[in-house]
Design an enzyme around this catalytic site. Sequence first.
Site, PDB file in Angstrom:
ATOM      1  N   ARG A 137     -20.116  41.638 -39.751  1.00  0.00           N
ATOM      2  CA  ARG A 137     -18.748  41.197 -40.058  1.00  0.00           C
ATOM      3  C   ARG A 137     -18.567  40.750 -41.513  1.00  0.00           C
ATOM      4  O   ARG A 137     -17.797  39.833 -41.811  1.00  0.00           O
ATOM      5  CB  ARG A 137     -18.306  40.044 -39.142  1.00  0.00           C
ATOM      6  CG  ARG A 137     -18.332  40.348 -37.678  1.00  0.00           C
ATOM      7  CD  ARG A 137     -17.303  41.376 -37.239  1.00  0.00           C
ATOM      8  NE  ARG A 137     -17.315  41.516 -35.799  1.00  0.00           N
ATOM      9  CZ  ARG A 137     -18.118  42.363 -35.140  1.00  0.00           C
ATOM     10  NH1 ARG A 137     -18.945  43.166 -35.807  1.00  0.00           N
ATOM     11  NH2 ARG A 137     -18.096  42.427 -33.834  1.00  0.00           N
ATOM     12  N   SER A 158     -11.061  37.522 -32.223  1.00  0.00           N
ATOM     13  CA  SER A 158     -12.263  36.675 -32.364  1.00  0.00           C
ATOM     14  C   SER A 158     -12.076  35.772 -33.575  1.00  0.00           C
ATOM     15  O   SER A 158     -11.925  36.260 -34.699  1.00  0.00           O
ATOM     16  CB  SER A 158     -13.507  37.532 -32.587  1.00  0.00           C
ATOM     17  OG  SER A 158     -13.656  38.431 -31.541  1.00  0.00           O
ATOM     18  N   GLU A 163     -14.611  33.933 -38.480  1.00  0.00           N
ATOM     19  CA  GLU A 163     -14.461  35.343 -38.847  1.00  0.00           C
ATOM     20  C   GLU A 163     -13.148  35.512 -39.631  1.00  0.00           C
ATOM     21  O   GLU A 163     -13.018  36.397 -40.457  1.00  0.00           O
ATOM     22  CB  GLU A 163     -14.432  36.183 -37.557  1.00  0.00           C
ATOM     23  CG  GLU A 163     -14.496  37.667 -37.784  1.00  0.00           C
ATOM     24  CD  GLU A 163     -14.586  38.459 -36.487  1.00  0.00           C
ATOM     25  OE1 GLU A 163     -15.515  38.228 -35.694  1.00  0.00           O
ATOM     26  OE2 GLU A 163     -13.711  39.323 -36.281  1.00  0.00           O
TER      27      GLU A 163
HETATM   28  P1  NAP Z   1     -18.734  40.367 -24.421  1.00  0.00           P
HETATM   29  O1  NAP Z   1     -18.905  41.723 -23.863  1.00  0.00           O
HETATM   30  O2  NAP Z   1     -18.248  39.238 -23.574  1.00  0.00           O
HETATM   31  O3  NAP Z   1     -20.080  39.911 -25.138  1.00  0.00           O
HETATM   32  C1  NAP Z   1     -20.156  38.661 -25.854  1.00  0.00           C
HETATM   33  C2  NAP Z   1     -20.846  38.911 -27.168  1.00  0.00           C
HETATM   34  O4  NAP Z   1     -22.153  39.380 -26.899  1.00  0.00           O
HETATM   35  C3  NAP Z   1     -20.136  39.973 -27.976  1.00  0.00           C
HETATM   36  O5  NAP Z   1     -19.433  39.352 -29.010  1.00  0.00           O
HETATM   37  C4  NAP Z   1     -21.220  40.919 -28.447  1.00  0.00           C
HETATM   38  O6  NAP Z   1     -21.533  40.843 -29.817  1.00  0.00           O
HETATM   39  C5  NAP Z   1     -22.475  40.465 -27.709  1.00  0.00           C
HETATM   40  N1  NAP Z   1     -22.961  41.596 -26.887  1.00  0.00           N
HETATM   41  C6  NAP Z   1     -22.528  41.957 -25.656  1.00  0.00           C
HETATM   42  N2  NAP Z   1     -23.223  43.025 -25.220  1.00  0.00           N
HETATM   43  C7  NAP Z   1     -24.096  43.350 -26.193  1.00  0.00           C
HETATM   44  C8  NAP Z   1     -25.076  44.372 -26.351  1.00  0.00           C
HETATM   45  N3  NAP Z   1     -25.301  45.274 -25.377  1.00  0.00           N
HETATM   46  N4  NAP Z   1     -25.785  44.421 -27.494  1.00  0.00           N
HETATM   47  C9  NAP Z   1     -25.559  43.528 -28.482  1.00  0.00           C
HETATM   48  N5  NAP Z   1     -24.644  42.535 -28.404  1.00  0.00           N
HETATM   49  C10 NAP Z   1     -23.925  42.443 -27.275  1.00  0.00           C
HETATM   50  O7  NAP Z   1     -17.766  40.471 -25.691  1.00  0.00           O
HETATM   51  P2  NAP Z   1     -16.187  40.593 -25.810  1.00  0.00           P
HETATM   52  O8  NAP Z   1     -15.666  39.355 -26.392  1.00  0.00           O
HETATM   53  O9  NAP Z   1     -15.576  41.151 -24.563  1.00  0.00           O
HETATM   54  O10 NAP Z   1     -16.099  41.706 -26.945  1.00  0.00           O
HETATM   55  C11 NAP Z   1     -16.511  43.032 -26.717  1.00  0.00           C
HETATM   56  C12 NAP Z   1     -16.652  43.723 -28.061  1.00  0.00           C
HETATM   57  O11 NAP Z   1     -15.398  43.775 -28.738  1.00  0.00           O
HETATM   58  C13 NAP Z   1     -17.621  42.993 -28.995  1.00  0.00           C
HETATM   59  O12 NAP Z   1     -18.346  43.938 -29.699  1.00  0.00           O
HETATM   60  C14 NAP Z   1     -16.708  42.184 -29.871  1.00  0.00           C
HETATM   61  O13 NAP Z   1     -17.271  41.937 -31.130  1.00  0.00           O
HETATM   62  C15 NAP Z   1     -15.501  43.096 -29.972  1.00  0.00           C
HETATM   63  N6  NAP Z   1     -14.272  42.315 -30.217  1.00  0.00           N
HETATM   64  C16 NAP Z   1     -13.883  42.059 -31.499  1.00  0.00           C
HETATM   65  C17 NAP Z   1     -12.747  41.291 -31.703  1.00  0.00           C
HETATM   66  C18 NAP Z   1     -12.278  40.922 -33.068  1.00  0.00           C
HETATM   67  O14 NAP Z   1     -11.217  40.337 -33.198  1.00  0.00           O
HETATM   68  N7  NAP Z   1     -13.046  41.168 -34.100  1.00  0.00           N
HETATM   69  C19 NAP Z   1     -12.013  40.793 -30.650  1.00  0.00           C
HETATM   70  C20 NAP Z   1     -12.463  41.059 -29.383  1.00  0.00           C
HETATM   71  C21 NAP Z   1     -13.595  41.822 -29.178  1.00  0.00           C
HETATM   72  P3  NAP Z   1     -20.786  41.668 -30.982  1.00  0.00           P
HETATM   73  O15 NAP Z   1     -19.514  40.943 -31.219  1.00  0.00           O
HETATM   74  O16 NAP Z   1     -21.742  41.558 -32.102  1.00  0.00           O
HETATM   75  O17 NAP Z   1     -20.593  43.073 -30.525  1.00  0.00           O
END
Ligand code: NAP
Length: 328
Positions: free
Chosen positions: A158, A229, A324
Amino acid sequence: MKIEKNKDISLLNTFGIRQFCDNFYFFEKNEELLDFHFDNKTLILGGGSNIIIVTKPNNVVKLRFDSIEVVEKTDNYAIVKAQGGGEWDTLVKFCVENNFWGIENLSAIPGTVGAAPIQNIGAYGVEIKDVLQSVEFFDIETKSFKIIENKDCHFDYRTSIFKNKLKNKAIVVSITLKLSVSPKPNLNYADLKMLSQKDNFSILDIRNEVVRVRDIKLPDFKKLGNCGSFYKNAIVDFKKFEELKQKYPQIPSYQHTNGVKIPTAWLIETAGLKGFKKGNVGIYDKHSLIVVNYGGASGNEILNFSEFVENSVFYEFGIKIEKEVNIF
Ligand code: NAP
């Protein structure tokens, strides 16, 4: 160029922070940047989806150029150039419709094309750095257009050179991506694993699934102001992780190149803050990584609340979580 005076920008930031600016500039062509005087009270606004506005900006600049062009297509790859003012998700949709693989997991991320490389947007195991060839930017100091290759963008979790050495010095005017024309699904994250068990799935199925899951998990900023996020996930070293594991055997974690990644949502929730509300601001009750504006919160109120959350997490775990979002 189009200018509007004393413009209300409350609807142009997804937190819905009530704010005005003296002059709002729409640039239709990148050459218009050459004659503009940028100072530290000028806000370069993308989709307004990653910002807390604390100070009233004198000037706000918004890029309106948004074309997408397939520069080259071979049997293996497609080179796509997209201008900075376009919506990121319009670019994803275009690539999905053309069967260009690489950014479908990044569907439905709010914000502009130009903002995407700045924080190296990522979701579901894909980051823009994986497919980005180069970034064209306007150098505010030298008033010239420059191209920077992927390897020189210092991409990391990020972050990029645009959040560090080139912070407030560069405006991204276009990006060039190299995408695969043959299927390259990345379905490692739990939310997408179901798809890999199907006999047949298309790039559109992946996009639709990402959109569906995000719709369920994330609040609609038009109803509840938020910036997605709010914090980055925490990356700790192995020693710290082992200490935490002793105390919290259920702690979720993922291997990361710089150590061990711990979901910040889990830290916030375990610190007892899921759904916690203070004044007009709170932690979303369905997802602890999201700070929400329940209505009428100022930038400072959101900032103070976020600092309270950071201090609470530090008190509980000894981990400094990082925002972030950007602050203006
Ligand atoms: P989640 O599936 O509840 O997982 C929680 C965190 O664990 C995530 O942030 C993700 O990191 C990490 N994670 C989960 N599975 C993983 C794997 N197989 N390998 C490595 N890391 C893992 O997360 P969530 O909040 O629903 O989000 C899903 C994805 O969408 C994530 O990648 C998240 O970053 C992205 N997202 C981004 C935003 C934004 O505003 N930037 C908003 C919502 C969701 P990472 O974040 O490093 O992937």
